[in-house]
Design a protein around this motif. Structure first.
Motif, mmCIF file in Angstrom:
data_model
loop_
_atom_site.group_PDB
_atom_site.id
_atom_site.type_symbol
_atom_site.label_atom_id
_atom_site.label_comp_id
_atom_site.label_asym_id
_atom_site.label_seq_id
_atom_site.Cartn_x
_atom_site.Cartn_y
_atom_site.Cartn_z
ATOM 1 N N ASP A 66 -8.120 -6.150 15.110
ATOM 2 C CA ASP A 66 -7.716 -5.503 14.796
ATOM 3 C C ASP A 66 -6.717 -5.858 14.234
ATOM 4 O OD1 ASP A 66 -8.488 -3.004 15.378
ATOM 5 O OD2 ASP A 66 -7.662 -2.468 17.187
ATOM 6 N N TYR A 67 -5.977 -7.078 14.143
ATOM 7 C CA TYR A 67 -5.526 -8.185 14.393
ATOM 8 C C TYR A 67 -5.842 -8.926 12.787
ATOM 9 C CZ TYR A 67 -2.621 -6.111 17.814
ATOM 10 O OH TYR A 67 -2.536 -5.301 18.591
ATOM 11 N N LEU A 68 -6.997 -9.313 12.691
ATOM 12 C CA LEU A 68 -7.199 -10.035 11.432
ATOM 13 C C LEU A 68 -7.312 -10.246 9.911
ATOM 14 C CD1 LEU A 68 -9.140 -12.296 11.048
ATOM 15 C CD2 LEU A 68 -11.012 -10.878 10.143
ATOM 16 N N MET A 69 -6.342 -8.981 9.539
ATOM 17 C CA MET A 69 -6.615 -8.343 8.491
ATOM 18 C C MET A 69 -4.880 -8.605 8.001
ATOM 19 S SD MET A 69 -7.331 -6.790 5.541
ATOM 20 C CE MET A 69 -6.856 -6.245 3.934
ATOM 21 N N PRO A 70 -4.109 -7.803 8.806
ATOM 22 C CA PRO A 70 -2.170 -8.459 8.630
ATOM 23 C C PRO A 70 -2.535 -10.157 8.925
ATOM 24 C CG PRO A 70 -2.947 -6.766 9.952
ATOM 25 C CD PRO A 70 -3.772 -6.967 9.764
ATOM 26 N N TYR A 71 -3.080 -11.305 9.683
ATOM 27 C CA TYR A 71 -2.699 -11.927 10.048
ATOM 28 C C TYR A 71 -3.226 -12.984 8.831
ATOM 29 C CZ TYR A 71 -3.513 -17.127 12.092
ATOM 30 O OH TYR A 71 -3.110 -17.733 12.432
ATOM 31 N N ILE A 72 -4.379 -12.460 8.017
ATOM 32 C CA ILE A 72 -4.395 -13.249 6.660
ATOM 33 C C ILE A 72 -3.992 -12.567 5.334
ATOM 34 C CG2 ILE A 72 -6.746 -13.066 4.733
ATOM 35 C CD1 ILE A 72 -8.477 -12.448 6.778
ATOM 36 N N SER A 120 0.703 -0.901 0.054
ATOM 37 C CA SER A 120 -0.238 0.141 -0.067
ATOM 38 C C SER A 120 0.751 1.299 0.089
ATOM 39 C CB SER A 120 -1.028 -0.073 0.622
ATOM 40 O OG SER A 120 0.031 0.099 2.532
ATOM 41 N N LEU A 121 2.195 1.132 0.114
ATOM 42 C CA LEU A 121 3.118 2.233 -0.040
ATOM 43 C C LEU A 121 2.932 3.081 0.901
ATOM 44 C CD1 LEU A 121 2.865 3.211 -4.240
ATOM 45 C CD2 LEU A 121 4.303 1.601 -2.824
ATOM 46 N N GLY A 122 2.550 2.710 2.370
ATOM 47 C CA GLY A 122 3.207 3.177 3.846
ATOM 48 C C GLY A 122 1.298 3.413 3.721
ATOM 49 N N PHE A 123 0.642 3.021 3.010
ATOM 50 C CA PHE A 123 -1.230 3.819 3.308
ATOM 51 C C PHE A 123 -1.842 2.761 4.379
ATOM 52 C CE2 PHE A 123 -5.453 3.792 3.042
ATOM 53 C CZ PHE A 123 -5.956 4.545 2.124
ATOM 54 N N PHE A 124 -1.707 1.599 4.869
ATOM 55 C CA PHE A 124 -1.723 0.641 6.113
ATOM 56 C C PHE A 124 -0.989 1.154 6.749
ATOM 57 C CE2 PHE A 124 -4.935 -1.298 2.535
ATOM 58 C CZ PHE A 124 -6.033 -1.011 3.081
ATOM 59 N N LYS A 125 -0.679 1.957 8.128
ATOM 60 C CA LYS A 125 0.268 1.839 9.576
ATOM 61 C C LYS A 125 -0.516 0.839 10.191
ATOM 62 C CE LYS A 125 2.301 6.057 7.314
ATOM 63 N NZ LYS A 125 2.485 7.094 7.485
ATOM 64 N N TYR A 126 0.400 -0.523 9.453
ATOM 65 C CA TYR A 126 -0.566 -1.351 10.951
ATOM 66 C C TYR A 126 1.032 -0.917 12.362
ATOM 67 C CZ TYR A 126 -4.353 -3.067 9.098
ATOM 68 O OH TYR A 126 -5.667 -3.465 8.673
ATOM 69 N N GLN A 127 0.173 -1.412 13.725
ATOM 70 C CA GLN A 127 2.078 -1.358 14.743
ATOM 71 C C GLN A 127 2.293 -2.463 14.333
ATOM 72 O OE1 GLN A 127 3.344 1.392 16.417
ATOM 73 N NE2 GLN A 127 1.301 2.581 15.468
ATOM 74 N N LEU A 128 4.109 -2.068 14.285
ATOM 75 C CA LEU A 128 4.729 -3.660 14.785
ATOM 76 C C LEU A 128 5.403 -4.021 15.784
ATOM 77 C CD1 LEU A 128 6.870 -3.413 11.367
ATOM 78 C CD2 LEU A 128 4.706 -4.925 11.425
ATOM 79 N N HIS A 129 4.340 -4.264 16.368
ATOM 80 C CA HIS A 129 4.395 -4.519 18.050
ATOM 81 C C HIS A 129 5.408 -5.834 18.164
ATOM 82 C CE1 HIS A 129 0.599 -2.065 18.856
ATOM 83 N NE2 HIS A 129 0.331 -2.913 18.338
ATOM 84 N N SER A 130 6.033 -5.271 19.466
ATOM 85 C CA SER A 130 6.850 -6.859 20.160
ATOM 86 C C SER A 130 6.219 -7.240 20.435
ATOM 87 C CB SER A 130 7.839 -5.826 21.059
ATOM 88 O OG SER A 130 7.321 -5.545 22.056
ATOM 89 N N TYR A 131 7.315 -8.945 20.846
ATOM 90 C CA TYR A 131 6.163 -9.638 20.782
ATOM 91 C C TYR A 131 5.233 -9.880 22.517
ATOM 92 C CZ TYR A 131 5.156 -15.320 22.427
ATOM 93 O OH TYR A 131 4.788 -15.847 22.252
ATOM 94 N N GLY A 132 5.556 -9.245 23.645
ATOM 95 C CA GLY A 132 5.285 -9.286 24.271
ATOM 96 C C GLY A 132 4.191 -8.145 24.606
#
Length: 80
Positions: A57-63, A33-45
C-alpha cells in the motif's frame, strides 16, 4: 553487542526518511490527481505500525516521493 547498538539510530533515521518520502509522495499524488488518489496521511506512530503490516500500500507514494526529490535535485543542479 555494541555493533547492534550502533545500528539502532540508523534504523530510526531510515524509518523517518521513509516516512518523509511517503508523506511527500502521497501529497504530490493528491495534488496532481486533483484528489482522485486519496492516500491516508498518517502520523508517524500510525505509519510505523501500518508499514509493518503491508508494504504494497505504501509503494506508489514512496516511489512518487523519491521521484519528486530526484526531480527537485536535478532542477537545482541544472539551474546552477
Amino acid at each position: 553487542m555494541s555493533i547492534f547498538l550502533e545500528f539502532i539510530p540508523n534504523i530510526f533515521a531510515a524509518l523517518a526518511f521513509d516516512f518523509i518520502l511517503y508523506i511527500t509522495g502521497a501529497s504530490v499524488l493528491r495534488v496532481i490527481s486533483l484528489g482522485f488518489f486519496k492516500y491516508q496521511l498518517h502520523s508517524y506512530g500510525e505509519y510505523k505500525k501500518l508499514k509493518g503490516r503491508s508494504k504494497n500500500d505504501y509503494l506508489m507514494p514512496y516511489i512518487v516521493g523519491v521521484s519528486f526529490y530526484v526531480l527537485i535535485f536535478c532542477l537545482i543542479a541544472q539551474l546552477n
